[in-house]
Design an enzyme around this catalytic site. Sequence first.
Site, PDB file in Angstrom:
ATOM      1  N   GLU A   1       0.845  -1.189   0.000  1.00 43.56           N
ATOM      2  CA  GLU A   1       0.000   0.000   0.000  1.00 43.56           C
ATOM      3  C   GLU A   1       0.887   1.248   0.000  1.00 43.56           C
ATOM      4  OE1 GLU A   1      -2.107   0.897   3.735  1.00 43.56           O
ATOM      5  OE2 GLU A   1      -1.461  -1.075   4.422  1.00 43.56           O
TER       6      GLU A   1
ATOM      7  N   CYS B   1      -3.409  -3.708   4.672  1.00 40.23           N
ATOM      8  CA  CYS B   1      -2.482  -4.751   5.158  1.00 40.23           C
ATOM      9  C   CYS B   1      -2.909  -6.157   4.773  1.00 40.23           C
ATOM     10  CB  CYS B   1      -2.366  -4.670   6.679  1.00 40.23           C
ATOM     11  SG  CYS B   1      -1.814  -3.075   7.238  1.00 40.23           S
TER      12      CYS B   1
ATOM     13  N   THR C   1       3.452   4.112  15.988  1.00 46.48           N
ATOM     14  CA  THR C   1       3.118   2.840  15.319  1.00 46.48           C
ATOM     15  C   THR C   1       3.586   2.841  13.862  1.00 46.48           C
ATOM     16  OG1 THR C   1       0.851   3.469  14.664  1.00 46.48           O
ATOM     17  CG2 THR C   1       1.124   2.503  16.845  1.00 46.48           C
TER      18      THR C   1
ATOM     19  N   SER D   1     -10.389   2.083  14.436  1.00 47.00           N
ATOM     20  CA  SER D   1      -9.698   1.038  13.658  1.00 47.00           C
ATOM     21  C   SER D   1      -9.454  -0.204  14.516  1.00 47.00           C
ATOM     22  CB  SER D   1      -8.393   1.569  13.054  1.00 47.00           C
ATOM     23  OG  SER D   1      -7.390   1.727  14.039  1.00 47.00           O
TER      24      SER D   1
ATOM     25  N   HIS E   1      -2.331 -10.076  12.264  1.00 47.22           N
ATOM     26  CA  HIS E   1      -1.759  -8.846  11.710  1.00 47.22           C
ATOM     27  C   HIS E   1      -1.322  -7.970  12.887  1.00 47.22           C
ATOM     28  CE1 HIS E   1      -1.003  -5.106   9.886  1.00 47.22           C
ATOM     29  NE2 HIS E   1      -2.101  -4.527  10.344  1.00 47.22           N
TER      30      HIS E   1
ATOM     31  N   LYS F   1      -4.640  -7.968  22.134  1.00 53.14           N
ATOM     32  CA  LYS F   1      -6.083  -7.656  22.226  1.00 53.14           C
ATOM     33  C   LYS F   1      -6.887  -8.638  21.370  1.00 53.14           C
ATOM     34  CE  LYS F   1      -5.668  -2.600  22.642  1.00 53.14           C
ATOM     35  NZ  LYS F   1      -6.398  -2.149  23.809  1.00 53.14           N
TER      36      LYS F   1
ATOM     37  N   SER G   1      -7.315  -2.567   6.749  1.00 54.76           N
ATOM     38  CA  SER G   1      -8.318  -1.531   7.011  1.00 54.76           C
ATOM     39  C   SER G   1      -9.127  -1.235   5.766  1.00 54.76           C
ATOM     40  CB  SER G   1      -7.619  -0.250   7.470  1.00 54.76           C
ATOM     41  OG  SER G   1      -7.278  -0.356   8.825  1.00 54.76           O
TER      42      SER G   1
END
Length: 377
Positions: A82, A114, A155, A204, A236, A245, A312
């Site tokens: 991307e 991604c 990030t 997101s 990912h 998470k 995303s």
Amino acid sequence: MKTLSVGIDQISFYTANFYLDLGVLAQRNGIDIGKYHRGIGQEKMGIPAHDEDVVTLAANAAARIVDDAERARISTVLFATETGIDQSKAAGIYVHKLLNLKADCRIVELKQACYSCTAALQMACALVARDPAQSVLVIASDVARYDLGTPAEPTQGCGAVALLIKANPRILNVHPQVGNYSEDVMDFWRPNYRKTALVDGKFSTKMYLKALTNAWDNYQANGGMGIENLSRFCYHLPFTQMGQKAHNSLYRHSKPAVDKATFDSQLQDSLIYSRVIGNSYSAALFIGLASLLENDSADLSDESIAFFSYGSGCVAEFFAGTIVKGYQNALFTAEHQVMLNARQALSYDDYLNLWNYPDPLFYRASIPSFTAAMRWR
Ligand code: HMG
């Protein structure tokens, strides 16, 4: 009839020679370093030099796995990114030349944030299933860039991964069952006029988790493996705490019989490399696989590994694969660790300099002879 096994025969990754220690960024931005180390689970982020881009990252990743025998077999290069350098010409064409691949080879670029490397992997498996004599080179290469001073700044990162897809692979037999989830959402995107991504960060992360449970349910409906039969998990990794998470969310949703500490231990080795590279967008999931295979002290032969790919926008996929006996002999563990350890730390000013001027248009405007040379184009 025995089904043909198709999947990852070799895996190699590469990241830039420079990194910014997040301690430097935390100090500069007046942030408690605990937020970066524990809150998002990151220590360093790879920063490309002025002479590095997705092509050089990709070529460095792929160079290790392309020898003369493979040069003769690679029928297709699938380049997932991307961070494309051209709206028309595929970045893979430059890599094809740098690797001296044969002319009777198809090359194409794939984009869906991604997620696109997973699409490339599935397409490569389908091509090899049709003609098991061929190899397909799948490359994912990206530079993650967000605006300075935003919550997304820590990030960032960069990296490329190259996967050689073959019949009877030496590393991972990719299963045919998948679970998908897609939805049109604006959680993260980068329109043509921007060098940095626009992101609704908290949204997101919610979308990522929603896509995970939906893709898992679809994977189950499509005959995927039960949670107890999956022994390691690769997600990912935009930042490693996102992987944690996701793992917590899958635990609550799929209710495995194992206790949480055991379930957590099935994730940790996949996080090691991303913690010091940062987000590498399309490459991140598979750098996570390399991290798992190269750092897990257990023999993973015949174990089944779960993968969750999220791009995303959004497209997500849950799939799995079985590790091949003797996979350790096909890895580049030492080379990867030497590369990571040899990287050089940047000062904050060096980081700013690299961040601000990665763009050929900058040189075009500022260097008269270059401007003149470019005028005919
Ligand atoms: P933020 O504003 O820094 O969030 O943004 P925060 O203030 O909530 O802090 C993050 C965590 O640190 C919190 O924990 C805090 O409690 C903790 P959580 O509630 O999440 O468990 N914290 C601390 N912990 C220890 N010590 C402390 C401390 N202080 C706070 N002192 C955000 C974070 C991730 C939103 C931001 O960095 C961002 O926008 N990143 C970019 C977007 C992103 O990565 N999204 C991930 C999902 S989307 C995706 O993966 C796709 C993507 O890769 C793109 C693609 O597909 O191409 C991004």
